[in-house]
Design a protein around this motif. Structure first.
Motif, PDB file in Angstrom:
ATOM      1  N   THR A  99       0.830  -1.210   0.000  1.00 57.43           N
ATOM      2  CA  THR A  99       0.000   0.000   0.000  1.00 57.43           C
ATOM      3  C   THR A  99       0.862   1.256   0.000  1.00 57.43           C
ATOM      4  OG1 THR A  99      -1.729  -1.190   1.194  1.00 57.43           O
ATOM      5  CG2 THR A  99      -1.854   1.206   1.202  1.00 57.43           C
ATOM      6  N   PHE A 100       1.952   1.262   0.799  1.00 62.68           N
ATOM      7  CA  PHE A 100       2.815   2.445   0.839  1.00 62.68           C
ATOM      8  C   PHE A 100       3.658   2.568  -0.426  1.00 62.68           C
ATOM      9  CE2 PHE A 100       1.751   2.808   5.298  1.00 62.68           C
ATOM     10  CZ  PHE A 100       1.819   4.170   5.519  1.00 62.68           C
ATOM     11  N   LEU A 101       3.992   1.460  -1.076  1.00 65.28           N
ATOM     12  CA  LEU A 101       4.695   1.545  -2.358  1.00 65.28           C
ATOM     13  C   LEU A 101       3.801   2.147  -3.431  1.00 65.28           C
ATOM     14  CD1 LEU A 101       6.593  -1.882  -2.456  1.00 65.28           C
ATOM     15  CD2 LEU A 101       7.604   0.407  -2.322  1.00 65.28           C
ATOM     16  N   LYS A 102       2.499   2.095  -3.216  1.00 66.04           N
ATOM     17  CA  LYS A 102       1.554   2.657  -4.185  1.00 66.04           C
ATOM     18  C   LYS A 102       1.194   4.103  -3.861  1.00 66.04           C
ATOM     19  CE  LYS A 102      -3.026   1.836  -6.189  1.00 66.04           C
ATOM     20  NZ  LYS A 102      -4.233   0.947  -6.173  1.00 66.04           N
ATOM     21  N   HIS A 103       1.029   4.419  -2.553  1.00 68.92           N
ATOM     22  CA  HIS A 103       0.537   5.752  -2.175  1.00 68.92           C
ATOM     23  C   HIS A 103       1.628   6.656  -1.578  1.00 68.92           C
ATOM     24  CE1 HIS A 103      -3.711   4.738  -2.822  1.00 68.92           C
ATOM     25  NE2 HIS A 103      -3.421   3.538  -2.340  1.00 68.92           N
ATOM     26  N   TYR A 104       2.704   6.106  -1.031  1.00 72.91           N
ATOM     27  CA  TYR A 104       3.852   6.829  -0.490  1.00 72.91           C
ATOM     28  C   TYR A 104       3.542   7.572   0.814  1.00 72.91           C
ATOM     29  CZ  TYR A 104       5.757   5.854  -5.109  1.00 72.91           C
ATOM     30  OH  TYR A 104       6.183   5.222  -6.254  1.00 72.91           O
ATOM     31  N   VAL A 105       2.402   8.255   0.907  1.00 77.57           N
ATOM     32  CA  VAL A 105       2.032   9.007   2.109  1.00 77.57           C
ATOM     33  C   VAL A 105       0.594   8.642   2.462  1.00 77.57           C
ATOM     34  CG1 VAL A 105       1.684  11.264   3.145  1.00 77.57           C
ATOM     35  CG2 VAL A 105       3.579  10.913   1.568  1.00 77.57           C
ATOM     36  N   LEU A 106       0.368   8.266   3.742  1.00 82.49           N
ATOM     37  CA  LEU A 106      -0.983   7.898   4.180  1.00 82.49           C
ATOM     38  C   LEU A 106      -1.161   8.286   5.642  1.00 82.49           C
ATOM     39  CD1 LEU A 106      -1.405   4.312   2.660  1.00 82.49           C
ATOM     40  CD2 LEU A 106      -2.736   6.328   2.026  1.00 82.49           C
ATOM     41  N   GLY A 123       4.946   8.174   6.128  1.00 82.06           N
ATOM     42  CA  GLY A 123       5.492   8.233   4.779  1.00 82.06           C
ATOM     43  C   GLY A 123       6.491   7.119   4.541  1.00 82.06           C
ATOM     44  N   LEU A 124       6.594   6.669   3.298  1.00 82.09           N
ATOM     45  CA  LEU A 124       7.551   5.628   2.923  1.00 82.09           C
ATOM     46  C   LEU A 124       8.948   6.221   2.940  1.00 82.09           C
ATOM     47  CD1 LEU A 124       8.028   2.740   1.910  1.00 82.09           C
ATOM     48  CD2 LEU A 124       7.717   3.599  -0.422  1.00 82.09           C
ATOM     49  N   TRP A 125       9.785   5.768   3.878  1.00 80.16           N
ATOM     50  CA  TRP A 125      11.115   6.353   4.065  1.00 80.16           C
ATOM     51  C   TRP A 125      12.143   5.678   3.159  1.00 80.16           C
ATOM     52  CZ3 TRP A 125      11.944  10.729   6.662  1.00 80.16           C
ATOM     53  CH2 TRP A 125      13.261  11.095   6.950  1.00 80.16           C
ATOM     54  N   GLU A 126      12.060   4.375   3.027  1.00 79.19           N
ATOM     55  CA  GLU A 126      13.026   3.641   2.192  1.00 79.19           C
ATOM     56  C   GLU A 126      12.282   2.622   1.350  1.00 79.19           C
ATOM     57  OE1 GLU A 126      15.930   1.847   4.662  1.00 79.19           O
ATOM     58  OE2 GLU A 126      16.786   3.732   5.396  1.00 79.19           O
ATOM     59  N   SER A 127      12.480   2.707   0.038  1.00 76.33           N
ATOM     60  CA  SER A 127      11.870   1.741  -0.874  1.00 76.33           C
ATOM     61  C   SER A 127      12.915   0.998  -1.697  1.00 76.33           C
ATOM     62  CB  SER A 127      10.889   2.458  -1.816  1.00 76.33           C
ATOM     63  OG  SER A 127      11.590   3.373  -2.649  1.00 76.33           O
ATOM     64  N   GLY A 128      14.202   1.375  -1.529  1.00 73.82           N
ATOM     65  CA  GLY A 128      15.268   0.707  -2.276  1.00 73.82           C
ATOM     66  C   GLY A 128      15.664   1.411  -3.553  1.00 73.82           C
ATOM     67  N   GLU A 129      15.095   2.590  -3.842  1.00 72.47           N
ATOM     68  CA  GLU A 129      15.463   3.334  -5.041  1.00 72.47           C
ATOM     69  C   GLU A 129      16.117   4.653  -4.640  1.00 72.47           C
ATOM     70  OE1 GLU A 129      12.135   4.402  -7.369  1.00 72.47           O
ATOM     71  OE2 GLU A 129      10.939   5.150  -5.692  1.00 72.47           O
ATOM     72  N   SER A 184       7.832  -1.456   8.163  1.00 72.32           N
ATOM     73  CA  SER A 184       7.820  -1.522   6.696  1.00 72.32           C
ATOM     74  C   SER A 184       8.612  -0.380   6.080  1.00 72.32           C
ATOM     75  CB  SER A 184       6.372  -1.498   6.195  1.00 72.32           C
ATOM     76  OG  SER A 184       5.626  -2.550   6.752  1.00 72.32           O
ATOM     77  N   GLN A 185       9.722   0.015   6.719  1.00 72.83           N
ATOM     78  CA  GLN A 185      10.578   1.095   6.225  1.00 72.83           C
ATOM     79  C   GLN A 185       9.798   2.400   6.057  1.00 72.83           C
ATOM     80  OE1 GLN A 185      10.951  -2.121   4.576  1.00 72.83           O
ATOM     81  NE2 GLN A 185      12.499  -2.401   6.166  1.00 72.83           N
ATOM     82  N   CYS A 186       8.847   2.645   6.964  1.00 75.11           N
ATOM     83  CA  CYS A 186       8.090   3.894   6.958  1.00 75.11           C
ATOM     84  C   CYS A 186       8.345   4.629   8.266  1.00 75.11           C
ATOM     85  CB  CYS A 186       6.591   3.626   6.801  1.00 75.11           C
ATOM     86  SG  CYS A 186       6.151   2.784   5.266  1.00 75.11           S
TER      87      CYS A 186
END
Length: 696
Positions: A557-564, A626-632, A602-604
């Motif tokens: 969900t966070f990889l899709k929305h980034y901020v929730l 917010g998604l802090w680390e996604s690997g990119e 979840s790295q958020c």
């Protein structure tokens, strides 16, 4: 423009003038049944008339009878049906052929205060306010006249030789009836009726007009009045308004528009208009339209951040609790001095019959229509109305209550359930006297019974004492086990009285705000009293660990929305659960605490936004992650953005771009900024906010 925003530069300045010569005379005509390429500008206009007060316009336009697309025989047939065979000056079609067409207007909008006609000339814009916007559509009143002619001919044929019958004086009985005084509700219905409006329209006389073509010299002369005639006077001053004042001039507050808003039908519900009403009126309107609703659904229809306690106070005034769901009260649907539209039964009798049906549904989930009708003794149409409002028919099973029993509401609000139970006991005693029955006559089904609601004070006190005693025993056993495992002597304040050291609190689904630092202080972990200590590396703790399915859902969900916000994530999770097959329970019991711990695993990270004091956001809406680390590599851009919003809950684009350049160098492009804002932010009033933190 003081902000120096490079994205919105001034390209050209244009002087705007207000032309007043045609005020209250200028109308905009629209022809919705014709494309713009087929206008009536070059058609021959035979007549024009207007009713100014009603803004009613009629135009008579000649038809091209020589066109190959015109059916001559059909035109002659229509003229014959309308005028007959007589040749009179009052005939609709004097040429014995349908050679003209009438266009009649309807108002496209009742409020034209925000509309104007504009002409541009030599770098100047001239505006003239519109008096009305009318849609011109073909009128088919000639068909009514043809029907009238047909009925007259039939009446003449059937009359025959009835002259002798007419000569005889027959004695007829006359019944005299006195009309009752008209009530205010009846008067309002009469005023809004189609017959009254038609009569009112017919009372205003027509004002006949002269039509001038688009290229006529008179039209050209009138067209000049679209330009301001007094451009050199001292009245034309420069607009010196602040941006907020100018915005309020363009978009007046809703309170100013309430006077001119058209009154819609009573059965049409607009959510935009609904939220302008007081909370009590909102709840009453929703319940009157929906009739049966769970409390959770009602909260979802109201504006976010609405206090549930205030809603509970309002709902109890207009609805009753049945099977844990709220059903609108009978006197709301059937006010005093009204009657049934089917049978004419007074409202008081209808309310008693409907209350009986509601009371029966508090006892069991299924009713038989014949049994209900035999007791309340109302017409079948009214009984069917009662049942359709709160139940659905089942083949060979009677009528089932519309919604499943809401046990969660009863458990969360036992005081409300107890109050409603006592209210139903009072209603039951009244119904027993009116309909002459005993509650023993109805034996409810065992599986349809709700959990007992009435608990005496002694039972509550006994249950509380037993609960404390069990906790003390469990704590004592735990402390004894610790003593046996360690050789350290007990401290003076620790083991002497373990109940003073450990504070046991019930764990509920509603949690306190989380401290993202994860430090343990004052007996709390992540801001929660007695919360399970979660290891962010392995995801296990002393409480229930989140399932892999829950971790995968949160991560995806966070990889899709980034901020929730926590509120939005819970909404998405509930939607996801609703889409699963029945009986699919891989997530187990998920609490708010478990959901937040899963987010941090979840790295958020939680973004501690400094919401303004007047913000009406709820506690869950103020918890933003917010998604802090996604690997990119783009993670660095998001981290800088989140740090900006930790200092202010809103920011301008140029501030964000400058900060990104300072932190990441000149390699930051406009495309990077656009992507970042699109993924994580939303724009409102020239400022940028994190998604979900502002509602436009």
């Amino acid at each position: 423009m003081a902000s120096g925003d490079d994205d919105d530069p001034i390209i050209q300045e244009i002087d705007v003038y207000l032309a007043k010569s045609l005020v209250e005379k200028l109308y905009l005509f629209q022809y919705p049944v014709r494309p713009a390429s087929m206008s009536y500008n070059h058609a021959t206009h035979l007549a024009a008339r207007i009713k100014p007060k009603q803004q009613k316009v009629e135009l008579e336009v000649a038809m091209d009878t020589l066109s190959p697309n015109y059916c001559r025989s059909k035109g002659e047939q229509i003229a014959l049906n309308v005028d007959g065979t007589s040749s009179e000056d009052s005939n609709t079609y004097s040429t014995k052929m349908m050679d003209k067409q009438t266009f009649s207007s309807i108002q496209a909008t009742t409020n034209t205060s925000r509309y104007a006609a504009a002409v541009f000339r030599k770098g100047e814009l001239h505006l003239t306010p519109l008096q009305g916007i009318l849609q011109m559509k073909p009128s088919f009143t000639y068909l009514d006249r043809a029907d009238t002619k047909h009925r007259e001919r039939e009446a003449a044929n059937e009359a025959g030789d009835s002259s002798q019958d007419e000569a005889e004086d027959d004695v007829k009985q006359i019944t005299v009836r006195f009309s009752r005084p008209e009530s205010e509700q009846a008067r309002q219905r009469r005023i809004q009726s189609y017959e009254f409006l038609q009569k009112k329209q017919a009372e205003e006389p027509w004002a006949h007009l002269h039509y001038h073509g688009i290229k006529d010299s008179r039209s050209e002369h009138e067209r000049q009045y679209l330009y301001c005639q007094a451009m050199d006077t001292t009245e034309n001053t420069e607009l010196v308004k602040t941006p907020s004042e100018y915005l309020s001039m363009l978009m007046p507050p809703l309170a100013e528009e309430k006077v001119v808003k058209p009154v819609g039908p009573s059965n049409v519900l607009s959510m935009a208009q609904l939220r302008t009403l007081p909370l009590g009126d909102q709840v009453k309107t929703l319940m009157k339209n929906v009739k049966v609703m769970p409390f959770a659904n009602l909260m979802g229809l109201l504006a976010s951040g609405t206090d549930s306690t205030a809603v509970l106070r309002c709902i109890q005034q207009v609805a009753l609790l049945v099977q844990g769901n709220w059903v609108v009260k009978s006197d709301v649907l059937y006010p005093k001095n009204t009657c049934s539209s089917h049978s004419g039964v007074p409202a008081e009798v209808l309310c008693r019959g409907r209350d009986f049906v509601m009371w029966r549904f508090t006892q069991e989930r299924t009713l038989m229509r014949k049994e209900v009708a035999a007791i309340i003794k109302l017409p079948p149409e009214d009984v069917k109305d009662f049942l359709e409002q709160m139940s659905v028919p089942r083949l060979n099973r009677g009528w089932d209550f519309l919604l499943p029993t809401d046990h969660d509401f009863v458990k969360k609000h036992p005081d409300v359930a107890q109050r409603q139970h006592m209210l139903w006991l009072g209603i039951q005693s009244k119904l027993e006297k009116v309909f002459s029955f005993s509650k023993d006559d109805f034996v409810p089904k065992k599986d349809a019974q709700m959990e007992p609601i009435h608990i005496s004070g002694e039972q509550r006190l006994k249950a509380a004492k037993d609960n404390v005693r069990e906790k003390q025993t469990a704590l004592q056993r735990e402390m004894d086990a610790r003593k046996s495992k360690t050789s350290k002597p007990p401290s003076a304040s620790g083991d002497a009285n373990p109940l003073l050291q450990v504070k046991e609190e019930p764990v509920s689904d509603s949690e306190e705000p989380m401290d993202t630092s994860g430090s343990i202080a004052n007996g709390t972990v992540n801001g929660y009293p007695n919360s399970p200590i979660m290891d962010p590396h392995n995801g296990h703790g002393s409480g229930h660990a989140p399932t892999p399915e829950l971790q995968a859902f949160v991560r995806n969900t966070f990889l899709k929305h980034y901020v929730l916000s926590l509120s939005e994530l819970k909404r998405l999770f509930n939607l996801h659960l609703a889409s699963l097959p029945t009986g699919h329970a891989v997530y187990g019991h998920v609490t708010d605490r478990m959901l937040q711990d899963t987010i941090l695993m979840s790295q958020c990270k939680q973004i501690l936004l400094p919401f303004p004091p007047q913000s009406n956001a709820s506690a869950d809406e103020q918890k933003v992650f917010g998604l802090w680390e996604s690997g990119e590599t783009f993670d660095k851009h998001r981290q800088v953005l989140f740090e900006i919003f930790m200092k202010n809950f809103r920011a301008r684009r140029n501030v964000i771009q400058t900060r990104l350049t300072q932190e990441l160098g000149d390699a930051v492009t406009k495309t990077d900024v656009d992507r970042l804002l699109k993924e994580c932010c939303t724009s409102l009033g020239g400022m940028w906010y994190l998604k979900g933190t502002v509602h436009s």
